[in-house]
Design a protein around this motif. Structure first.
Motif, PDB file in Angstrom:
ATOM      1  N   THR A  17      24.028  51.524  68.308  1.00 56.49           N
ATOM      2  CA  THR A  17      23.161  52.613  67.824  1.00 56.49           C
ATOM      3  C   THR A  17      22.007  52.035  67.009  1.00 56.49           C
ATOM      4  OG1 THR A  17      25.059  54.100  67.745  1.00 56.49           O
ATOM      5  CG2 THR A  17      23.127  54.740  66.447  1.00 56.49           C
ATOM      6  N   ARG A  77      29.354  67.771  77.685  1.00 53.23           N
ATOM      7  CA  ARG A  77      28.644  68.944  78.226  1.00 53.23           C
ATOM      8  C   ARG A  77      28.302  68.763  79.696  1.00 53.23           C
ATOM      9  NH1 ARG A  77      24.080  68.816  73.722  1.00 53.23           N
ATOM     10  NH2 ARG A  77      24.260  66.671  74.468  1.00 53.23           N
ATOM     11  N   HIS A  78      28.278  67.490  80.152  1.00 56.20           N
ATOM     12  CA  HIS A  78      27.854  67.245  81.530  1.00 56.20           C
ATOM     13  C   HIS A  78      28.984  66.755  82.428  1.00 56.20           C
ATOM     14  CE1 HIS A  78      24.138  67.025  79.079  1.00 56.20           C
ATOM     15  NE2 HIS A  78      23.655  67.714  80.091  1.00 56.20           N
ATOM     16  N   THR A 101      31.236  59.996  77.158  1.00 55.18           N
ATOM     17  CA  THR A 101      30.132  59.206  77.723  1.00 55.18           C
ATOM     18  C   THR A 101      29.249  58.617  76.631  1.00 55.18           C
ATOM     19  OG1 THR A 101      28.805  61.217  77.913  1.00 55.18           O
ATOM     20  CG2 THR A 101      30.056  60.544  79.870  1.00 55.18           C
TER      21      THR A 101
END
Ligand SMILES: NC(=O)c1ccc[n+]([C@@H]2O[C@H](COP(=O)([O-])OP(=O)(O)OC[C@H]3O[C@@H](n4cnc5c(N)ncnc54)[C@H](OP(=O)(O)O)[C@@H]3O)[C@@H](O)[C@H]2O)c1
Length: 201
Positions: free
Chosen positions: A161, A33-34, A9
């Protein structure tokens, strides 16, 4: 190929998933992690359990890992520990957990970064970790069994970024272009290489 993309993601990870999906040839399992199931590279036990549950894969791509950007004089023991535990040992742990589940002649691709070769003020912890990853990959490739290839992609600053950080974007490379290096690592024949993403434009 069945390909697990960790950090799917993220800015780079999402672009890698898009790029790998383009051929229509791969089954891509994106995790973070999600996600469901979730994978936290900082949790070695859970990482091993994840790969045991997923059984056989053809390729693992890691586009994740955190490290602390801070002036050297302000970097604490905890900052160094966090950088080592997450971006370096988290990705090393991924390789150690995944290797026995990667099919013959499959591949593992990690992520380092340009700050290994071109440091800047504030990058001591990140530069250390990135260089460590590149050394690890060169050595691990020598011992990877069954023709499995182990490489690391070194992205430059990513345009998206730099935009998020409010920095000058001219020196950046779009995430979709950086993703080309990951596709080359997965679909090509590189072994034990630190691939500079700038060379895959
Ligand atoms: N962006 C750049 O300019 C640039 C340049 C050179 C190198 N890099 C390196 O490239 C990698 C990815 O950068 P990025 O900018 O794409 O990062 P990002 O946008 O912050 O995305 C990070 C991704 O990793 C996941 N993640 C974070 N911690 C995790 C953990 N402990 N376990 C599993 N997944 C985790 C995140 O999802 P969850 O929050 O759901 O876990 C997300 O999917 C990093 O190693 C970075 O140092 C980036």
């Amino acid at each position: 190929m069945k390909i697990v993309v960790v950090g799917s993601t993220g800015t780079i990870g999402a672009a890698v998933v898009r790029a790998l999906a383009r051929s229509g040839q791969h089954e891509i399992v994106g995790v973070s992690r999600h996600s469901e199931p979730a994978l936290d590279i900082e949790d070695a036990t859970a990482t091993r359990a994840f790969f045991k549950a997923i059984s056989r894969i053809d390729a693992l791509v890691s586009c994740t890992g955190n490290a602390v950007f801070k002036p050297l004089a302000q970097l604490t023991d905890a900052d160094f520990e966090r950088s080592l535990h997450s971006k370096l040992m988290g990705q090393v742990g991924l390789v150690r957990a995944a290797l026995e589940h990667v099919a013959d002649h499959g591949s593992v691709t990690l992520t380092s970064g340009i700050l290994a070769q071109r440091p800047m003020r504030g990058s001591a912890a990140i530069s250390m970790v990135n260089a460590g990853l590149e050394g690890f990959v060169r050595a691990a490739a020598l011992e990877a069994p069954r023709g499995i290839r182990v490489n690391v992609v070194s992205p430059p600053w990513v345009t998206e970024t730099l935009e998020k950080l409010g920095m000058e974007v001219a020196a950046g490379l779009p995430a979709d272009t950086v993703a080309n290096a990951y596709v080359a690592a997965v679909e090509g024949t590189f072994q034990g290489q630190a691939l500079n993403a700038v060379q895959f434009v």
